[in-house]
Design an enzyme around this catalytic site. Sequence first.
Site, short mmCIF file in Angstrom:
data_model
loop_
_atom_site.label_atom_id
_atom_site.label_comp_id
_atom_site.label_asym_id
_atom_site.label_seq_id
_atom_site.Cartn_x
_atom_site.Cartn_y
_atom_site.Cartn_z
N SER A 184 0.83 -1.20 0.00
CA SER A 184 0.00 0.00 0.00
C SER A 184 0.87 1.25 0.00
O SER A 184 1.99 1.25 0.52
CB SER A 184 -0.90 0.01 1.25
OG SER A 184 -1.58 1.24 1.39
N TYR A 226 -1.64 -1.16 10.26
CA TYR A 226 -1.76 -1.41 8.82
C TYR A 226 -0.48 -0.99 8.09
O TYR A 226 0.03 -1.73 7.24
CB TYR A 226 -2.96 -0.64 8.28
CG TYR A 226 -3.26 -0.89 6.82
CD1 TYR A 226 -3.86 -2.07 6.41
CD2 TYR A 226 -2.98 0.08 5.86
CE1 TYR A 226 -4.16 -2.30 5.07
CE2 TYR A 226 -3.27 -0.13 4.53
CZ TYR A 226 -3.86 -1.33 4.14
OH TYR A 226 -4.14 -1.54 2.81
#
Length: 247
Positions: A142, A155
């Site tokens: 990401s 995350y």
Amino acid sequence: MTESFASLQGRTALVTGGARGIGAAISRELCRAGASVCINYRSRSDTADELAAELGALAIQADISDQEAARALVEQAEAELGPLDILVNNAGITRDTLVVRMTDDDWSSVLDANLTGSFYTSRAVARGMLRRRAGSIVNTTSYVGIHGNPGQTNYAASKAGIIGFTKALAHELGARGVRVNAVAPGFISTELTDALPEEAKAAILQATPLGRLGVPADVSGCVRFLCSDEAEFITGAVILVDGGLGM
């Protein structure tokens, strides 16, 4: 009709988290390229079964954060489709909150699902790929794993870990012709981003040179390319698919 560029005709692929959002787009794109696809999902069997029926694909439920479940998933996929040529590690979850409020479970569940699960599935397919001297693994990281984002320390850590994992594994497997790459989506229009406040979306758009949120197909096309022979000299790469946000 299968397109010739980045064709995956005759190949088999496993897509973890492949039933919704970006994962569903990847499953569709790999099928469109000619691959036989196994769609892994953890929950929402109705959604997975519907997509599998639409694509003529195989759907298998498994929680890949459990090592035995991940191993069994790979074994079942290969028993039904044949040896896996492609693994796309796309499964992931979020548990967003500020670090001072983050519980141990918020931390460990995200790391287990996003990072450790990718390790389990990659380990399960690696031996066969090494023996056949061919294969492609694509990991979904990401933009947040590179640049960070407040409220997402768990995350971000998991996705930054995927980058290091990708590069180390590319070194390990490259001598036997197995390639390992990663895609790093920016803000893609999915259920997760749909929940963002409008002011947050506006700030993202203002910082994105292409002036729009991405769509899942923006990511799936890049994954297809990385899985194909047209990318046969690419390994250890992390490709940002973010409209220029991370520049």
